[in-house]
Design a protein around this motif. Structure first.
Motif, PDB file in Angstrom:
ATOM      1  N   GLY A  37      13.128  -0.983 -12.865  1.00  0.00           N
ATOM      2  CA  GLY A  37      13.475   0.172 -13.608  1.00  0.00           C
ATOM      3  C   GLY A  37      12.542   0.809 -14.303  1.00  0.00           C
ATOM      4  N   PHE A  38      11.187   0.679 -13.695  1.00  0.00           N
ATOM      5  CA  PHE A  38      10.198   1.459 -14.507  1.00  0.00           C
ATOM      6  C   PHE A  38      10.296   2.760 -14.771  1.00  0.00           C
ATOM      7  N   ASP A  39      10.032   3.234 -16.038  1.00  0.00           N
ATOM      8  CA  ASP A  39      10.197   4.614 -16.484  1.00  0.00           C
ATOM      9  C   ASP A  39       9.245   4.988 -17.327  1.00  0.00           C
ATOM     10  N   ILE A  40       8.842   6.476 -17.353  1.00  0.00           N
ATOM     11  CA  ILE A  40       7.712   7.185 -18.137  1.00  0.00           C
ATOM     12  C   ILE A  40       8.732   7.824 -19.157  1.00  0.00           C
ATOM     13  N   LYS A  41       8.277   7.686 -20.313  1.00  0.00           N
ATOM     14  CA  LYS A  41       9.044   8.380 -21.429  1.00  0.00           C
ATOM     15  C   LYS A  41       8.299   8.983 -22.120  1.00  0.00           C
ATOM     16  N   ILE A  42       8.622  10.301 -22.771  1.00  0.00           N
ATOM     17  CA  ILE A  42       7.685  11.357 -23.443  1.00  0.00           C
ATOM     18  C   ILE A  42       8.464  10.989 -25.046  1.00  0.00           C
ATOM     19  N   ALA A  53       8.320  18.038 -16.023  1.00  0.00           N
ATOM     20  CA  ALA A  53       7.922  18.085 -14.536  1.00  0.00           C
ATOM     21  C   ALA A  53       6.924  17.402 -14.175  1.00  0.00           C
ATOM     22  N   ALA A  54       5.667  17.185 -15.013  1.00  0.00           N
ATOM     23  CA  ALA A  54       4.603  16.548 -14.305  1.00  0.00           C
ATOM     24  C   ALA A  54       4.964  15.025 -14.386  1.00  0.00           C
ATOM     25  N   VAL A  55       6.038  14.496 -15.558  1.00  0.00           N
ATOM     26  CA  VAL A  55       6.264  13.199 -15.380  1.00  0.00           C
ATOM     27  C   VAL A  55       7.192  12.923 -13.979  1.00  0.00           C
ATOM     28  N   SER A  56       7.965  13.755 -13.916  1.00  0.00           N
ATOM     29  CA  SER A  56       8.872  13.554 -12.639  1.00  0.00           C
ATOM     30  C   SER A  56       7.896  13.699 -11.457  1.00  0.00           C
ATOM     31  N   ARG A  57       6.887  14.235 -11.150  1.00  0.00           N
ATOM     32  CA  ARG A  57       6.105  14.142  -9.901  1.00  0.00           C
ATOM     33  C   ARG A  57       5.300  12.902 -10.073  1.00  0.00           C
ATOM     34  N   ALA A  58       4.685  12.483 -11.389  1.00  0.00           N
ATOM     35  CA  ALA A  58       4.169  11.225 -11.373  1.00  0.00           C
ATOM     36  C   ALA A  58       5.124  10.168 -10.894  1.00  0.00           C
ATOM     37  N   LYS A  59       6.136  10.157 -11.279  1.00  0.00           N
ATOM     38  CA  LYS A  59       7.249   9.074 -11.056  1.00  0.00           C
ATOM     39  C   LYS A  59       7.494   9.191  -9.426  1.00  0.00           C
ATOM     40  N   GLY A  60       7.560  10.365  -8.716  1.00  0.00           N
ATOM     41  CA  GLY A  60       7.606  10.620  -7.311  1.00  0.00           C
ATOM     42  C   GLY A  60       6.540  10.007  -6.566  1.00  0.00           C
ATOM     43  N   PHE A  61       5.202   9.979  -7.245  1.00  0.00           N
ATOM     44  CA  PHE A  61       4.267   9.624  -6.557  1.00  0.00           C
ATOM     45  C   PHE A  61       3.943   7.973  -6.490  1.00  0.00           C
TER      46      PHE A  61
END
Lengths: 550, 550
Positions: A37-42, A53-61
């Motif tokens: 369930g790893f997530d990137i939070k701002i 959007a950058a966070v979304s791309r990072a999660k995609g990578f």
């Protein structure tokens, strides 16, 4: 928990795909994996859309890179350790300080701010104990750089995203504020999709400037409002153009990835194609033999002695600059530098219009050029070493002919961007391209290897005061012998080598860097950029085994 | 109706995309277009399936190439002439003579027949008066070559497929029977799809041999029945292999396109990877420092002094050869030639197993090598100039070190295939690739341009008798610094230049050839092969304008 301080010139663990290497890095030896369930939070109120959007791309990578570590077993021997590793639940982004006025600037806004005011540094902490990772910066641009680094920390083993190097502590900021890549879209045309893919790749190695050499003697693909005849008559085809909408798309796309787009329209040389729409402004247009007038065909240069031409040029440059948001605009000038002045002279001497204007006005070519450049809406022009052209103090000079010219330019007091053909030209070494000359060599032979650029010293022979004027440097792809077909493989990973030189700073060791660069190549491919092979895969899987001394 | 005889060195009409240039060609100046119902008919009873398929592909190219002529207006000024042109209703293929025994051989069968017995010539007549075109040959292989030529006669203007050069009369046959391309799939791996795309491209320029350097020191991707441990332990990954089914697919695909696939498994050097599965057969496996034992890492070579190794090698080569249908099989030998003999010596001297066998048998390395080569199931091996190795009389020797060695090889009486590094190596000029050596140059600097290969003289310094032993030549892509990412752009159009040299014969003029080669590049791209730019598009659209003398 053991932490070891690693400097950029030391040998890293056999596989650790950070590129460019952070200026401050310590790593451990504890396995860690991303939780399911790893997530990137701002942790920023109302975060800018481009950061989201950058966070979304990072999660995609993180989900899609699926990069296996480059060792023989590709990670199999670590399978047990990976399975038993603690899980990293999250990465949290925050700004270290409340921004002035309370409103957070977007990445896009920070990417085009005055170059020396940009804040690209960040700190990144990835604990080994299963607590969350933390990314902090003083700007969204810094957060974006840190996100990029975070995305390079991980490998894949059978669907698990892991590191063997926790805890990781990074405190990073660039050695130089200008780290660029120049693309020539005039000798051969590149579709917008190629440019955007290149912008993505640039952002992965923290390059922050696309120096877009958009038009040249051979074609004029830029659609400039009010001057559309230039592209209508000068583009290679009706579809080989960049409309204002395309430019906006590219500039916006780049800014959201921390990249400033500096357009370049050369003057007064390299302007032959303008004669298709405005023959009155070009001297020696397609004059023959071309070799008497220009370094490459077709000949033609602006009639600077004509006031109408000066006004036309200034208006056109101003309209072109209006399409971009960069603080810089390059008007070139590389046909009027010392080594090529005779070329201009040869043309102007034979151009009746120019001679008439010169004798009636009493002006010299140099003063005419001053007139032009002062009218140009730019704060950045290319170098004019031995021509006493008056340039604004905030001009940036790109030293392209040879790295040997750097000291002389530094003496002028202008700021410098390293662009020297003898280190950073990606097109060199593919033979001569003019016809009817079977024995022709590349004028800037030999091929510039990644190693050659990597060991370049940006401040060689400079005083401390002069060294401060070095803003950075860039790789350049002139496209006489290139096009979309070889864009990726010619540019990457060599442009990444230069990116690390100017982010991490000089003194890098090619032996230590090679395994990391292999991993960057493989990661690029996973992300759809066809980076070229540096060695047989046998070598890529065995760090150091193909060193000359191994 | 005016016919003018054009020889291969003369300047063709500004755009005429034939490559290689037919050895006999006359053209007119009458416009002609393909009728909407244009068809290709095979006037042969029960035509072979591969000929039927070739016709189908040719029709596909005619419909889909959509290649506009490479002039500034891309054909617009011919629109009226094209609209009013007569229509070509059909092309009819027939064999000039009834085949012996009445049954027609397939392209695939003819492509792998003994090399000097192959019949690749054809005649092609395209009348200007609206009557049908006629293609005749003495073989289906010849018909296939003629079909390929027919597909290059046409341009597109707004959906109409046309020529401005009718009537066209071609009588064509190759100057040399061997025209090859070598691909190394061991340093870096290439998926089957890349190889098949390359085979297609090869067939478009009438290359008739894929010299497949399938395995080497670094990896063993070939799955050989009975010896599967070699690829299981020696391939880069479980998916980086060529199964017997893949090989059959490639060989079949190639043969249907007139291409013989000659496999190459180097012996006795370049065999390090065999040690992964069969350590007992390899001396000095991955010995360090590698530079003392081999020209590139990893070190390792067959223990030729061991009878078990000789038997193993012979059995393995025989099983490998069973996967292919070529009359040739290359067992290399390039580590035992004169210039590198010291390398073998250095290893064998230090290898206890070899020394023990040598002293017990009283044999020398040379006699051992003879034993091996006589056991190998091949009729073609690479050169062994100064080693008195006994080779079968029908051996073909590939001269790779330097074109300067050709005369010496010719003196031996063997047939020769030009493969010289100083003309035909496509990988040269990209710097050194071993690690820890920033200043390293490519060992075969500089880059070999298309022009350099194009003006090569295959019979320089040879007597008439020696000249008859020259079978042809080939371009070669060694892949230390190449992979799928740059395969197309590195290979094309340079390999096409060599293809014309050996089809049309020497004496070609680069100035005259360049516009045609541009068109071949653009046609390749229309067909999905990313051929590299030779010049700015400005030059491509203006034949001759970028000549040095223009």
């Amino acid at each position: 928990m053991k932490l070891s301080l690693i400097t950029f010139s030391a040998l890293l663990p056999s596989a650790f795909a950070l590129w460019p290497l952070p200026t401050g890095l310590s790593t451990g030896t504890t396995p860690l994996r991303l939780s399911k369930g790893f997530d990137i939070k701002i942790a920023i109120p109302n975060p800018p859309a481009d950061l989201v959007a950058a966070v979304s791309r990072a999660k995609g990578f993180l989900a899609n890179d699926k990069l296996q570590v480059l060792v023989v077993d590709r990670g199999a021997s670590s399978a047990g350790a990976i399975a038993n590793a603690k899980s990293l639940p999250s990465l949290t982004l925050s700004l270290a300080a409340t921004p002035k006025g309370g409103s957070v600037k977007s990445i896009s806004a920070e990417a085009v701010a005055p170059i020396e005011s940009r804040v690209e540094g960040y700190t990144l902490t990835v604990p080994a104990d299963g607590s969350g990772a933390v990314l902090k910066a003083n700007s969204t641009l810094g957060l974006f750089r840190g996100l990029t680094t975070f995305g390079q920390l991980w490998y894949d083993w059978e669907g698990t995203t892991y590191s063997l190097s926790a805890p990781i502590q990074i405190s990073d900021s660039p050695a130089y504020p200008y780290r660029g890549f120049m693309l020539d879209t005039a000798r051969n045309f590149f579709p917008v999709s190629d440019i955007k893919r290149t912008i993505d790749a640039m952002s992965w190695v923290k390059i922050n400037t696309l120096h877009w050499h958009v038009v040249d003697s051979q074609s004029f693909p830029l659609v400039i409002p009010g001057y559309t005849a230039l592209s209508q008559k000068g583009a290679y085809s009706a579809s080989s153009v960049y409309t204002p909408s395309d430019v906006k798309d590219i500039v916006t796309y780049a800014a959201a990835r921390g990249i400033d787009v500096i357009p370049e329209i050369d003057t007064p040389g390299h302007t032959s194609v303008i004669s298709k729409a405005f023959p009155e402004h070009i001297a020696c247009a397609e004059a023959k033999p071309w070799a008497s007038f220009a370094n490459e065909p077709p000949a033609g240069q602006l009639r600077l002695a004509s006031e109408a031409t000066v006004n036309f040029t200034a208006g056109m440059l101003k309209a072109a600059a209006g399409l971009f948001q960069s603080q810089f605009f390059s008007t070139g000038g590389d046909e009027i530098n010392a080594k090529r002045l005779f070329v201009c002279g040869s043309c102007y001497t034979q151009d009746n219009e120019t001679q008439a204007s010169l004798s009636s006005s009493g002006k010299t070519l140099t003063t005419l050029l001053c007139d032009l450049l002062e009218k140009a809406p730019s704060s950045g022009e290319e170098m004019v070493l031995d021509n006493p052209v008056k340039l604004a103090n905030d001009t940036i000079v790109m030293v392209w002919i040879s790295s040997a010219d750097v000291q002389a330019v530094a003496n002028t007091g202008f700021r410098i961007v390293h662009s020297a053909s003898d280190y950073f030209y990606l097109d060199c070494g593919h033979g001569g391209w003019v016809g009817d000359f079977p024995a022709g060599n590349s004028w800037c032979d030999p091929f510039k290897t990644w190693q050659h650029a990597f060991v370049f010293d940006p401040v060689a022979n400079l005083t401390a005061e002069q060294s401060e004027r070095v803003l950075g440097g860039q790789s350049l792809l002139w496209t006489e012998q290139s096009g979309p077909e070889n864009l990726d493989s010619t540019t990457w990973p060599r442009a990444a080598s230069t990116a690390e030189l100017f982010w991490t700073g000089p003194g890098g060791d090619v032996q230590a860097a090679l395994p990391r660069l292999h991993e960057e190549v493989y990661r690029f491919r996973q992300r759809g950029v066809a980076a070229n092979s540096l060695q047989p895969e046998w070598c890529a899987l065995r760090p150091g085994a193909c060193d000359l001394t191994a």
